[in-house]
Scaffold this motif. Structure first.
Motif: not given
Ligand code: NZQ
Ligand code: ZN
Length: 381
Positions: A189, A193, A262, A276, A280
């Motif tokens: 994650d 990002h 995302h 999550h 990704l």
């Protein structure tokens, strides 16, 4: 560099034993609702530390904010908070507990239903003050104003914006008890990002590029070491700082942002329940492949500076960098193909349908609509 305004008001309190600072950071006259997830904090001692620090405060507890926090659960917390007339919120947990508490903080001060606040799509700034004790480095929620809220009834998941936490406490020792899968998803994650704010255009900001590359290099360096020893304080401190700095606005100043990976990932979670960070790891190599023309220069820059890819033609360097990114996710222990998770054509079709119906154009150039999302997912079947 584009014009920007930057302000991040969250006070960051970092280090071993810092949870005791709750006693003085939260004003003594506040009635605090402490929110939790499913109970990991009772096993690793964080709950006891929080309760000891707040022994002089009036507190109410709300338990059961699940991963991918559901509005159905959060409504119950709002009802309890109103009944108890709480005027301060303390989220103790990972991104889901903090995100859910952000929606509670907004919904406490209105009669509107919590889901209406989410789908209205407008930031809510009239909120009950909120602080956090972070137990899982990943989302950056501890130092940003975003939240992602799910509605289980309709399998929907949307972003919601409210206020930043007043302060967040980050004790690396809180992460020692994380399951390996959550560590892998937290690293994935964080990595993505940074890519969503970096993998766009070259030549916009040298400073932002190098801050972003610094976080990516740190993750590539620490990931295998963390897999060997998750109880190394300094490694976990670097992981925590990477995650917080990866999504608190510091690497986003004046640069383009993408976020299409995302948006597709949220649909995979909503429809199939995938974690999550794992979604990704699956989607990002597809995004890089389908958008290789518009992102090519930056992919090459990243390949050179993060993975040391310097040989070959333009196409070969792009291919090799995409391969390295996928290999990095696999090295974390995550799968990177939809078929490995049993996700098939029906899900791809539903994501294409939803994006088309909503008329979305995600990505820095607005290129990612329903059919492009399909292409991205078909690349990683
Ligand atoms: O619920 P408990 O029992 O606490 O267990 C949790 C949960 O099962 C467990 N866990 C957390 N800290 C632990 C621990 N277990 C042992 N030891 C610890 N120290 O981990 C599980 C997952 O927790 P969760 O909070 O769901 O993970 P994460 O922090 O990855 O948050 C994911 C959510 O954040 C959203 C995601 O979409 C997802 O809903 N995001 C929020 C963002 C934001 N606010 O800016 C941005 C992100 O891109 C992301 O979308
Ligand atoms: Zn994320």
């Amino acid at each position: 560099m584009k014009n920007f305004v930057f302000q991040n008001p969250t006070k960051l309190i970092m280090g071993k034993g810092m949870i005791s600072r709750l006693a003085t950071e939260i004003p003594a006259d506040k009635k605090v609702m402490i929110t939790f997830g499913g109970g990991s904090v009772k096993k690793n001692g964080i709950y006891d530390q929080v309760k000891a620090a707040l022994s002089g405060h009036k507190t109410v507890e709300f338990w059961g904010i699940e991963p991918n926090p559901a509005v159905e659960t959060l409504r119950k917390a709002v009802a309890l908070g109103k009944e108890e007339k709480v005027d301060f919120l303390l989220a103790v947990g990972g991104g889901s507990v903090i995100d859910g508490t952000k929606l509670i903080s907004a919904a406490l001060l209105t009669d509107q239903d919590a889901w209406e606040l989410v789908v209205a799509g407008k930031p809510v700034t009239k909120t009950v003050p909120l602080a956090a004790v972070l137990t899982l480095p990943a989302t950056g929620s501890e130092m940003n104003s975003g939240a992602v809220i799910s509605r289980y009834e309709t399998k929907e998941k949307y972003a919601f914006y409210s206020n930043y936490p007043v302060f967040s406490i980050l004790d690396p020792e809180a992460t020692f008890s994380l399951p390996a899968k959550q560590v892998a998803c937290g690293i994935s994650d964080t990595f993505v990002h940074v890519l969503e704010q970096y993998l766009t255009k070259t030549g916009v900001s040298r400073v932002m590029d190098r801050w972003a590359e610094g976080i990516l290099q740190t993750l590539v360096e620490i990931a295998p070491k963390i897999r060997e020893n998750q109880h190394d304080y300094d490694l976990m401190a670097d992981f925590m700082m990477s995650a917080t700095m990866g999504l608190n606005g510091f690497i986003a100043m004046g640069v383009d942002q993408d976020w299409c990976t995302h948006m597709i990932g949220h649909e995979l979670t909503a429809l199939c329940g995938l974690t999550h960070g794992h979604t990704l790891a699956i989607v990002m190599p597809g995004t890089m492949t389908v958008l290789r023309e518009t992102k090519g220069d930056k992919i090459i820059q990243m390949g050179e500076r993060v993975f040391g890819v310097t040989e070959g033609s333009r196409d070969e360097r792009i291919d090799e960098t995409i391969r390295r990114v996928e290999a990095f996710f696999r090295s974390l222990g995550l799968t990177t193909r939809l078929s490995e998770e049993g996700v098939g054509e029906d899900v791809i079709a539903e994501i294409e349908r939803r994006f088309t119906e909503r008329g979305v154009h995600f990505g820095e150039d607005g290129l990612v609509d329903g059919p492009t999302a399909r292409k991205i997912l078909e690349c990683v079947k």
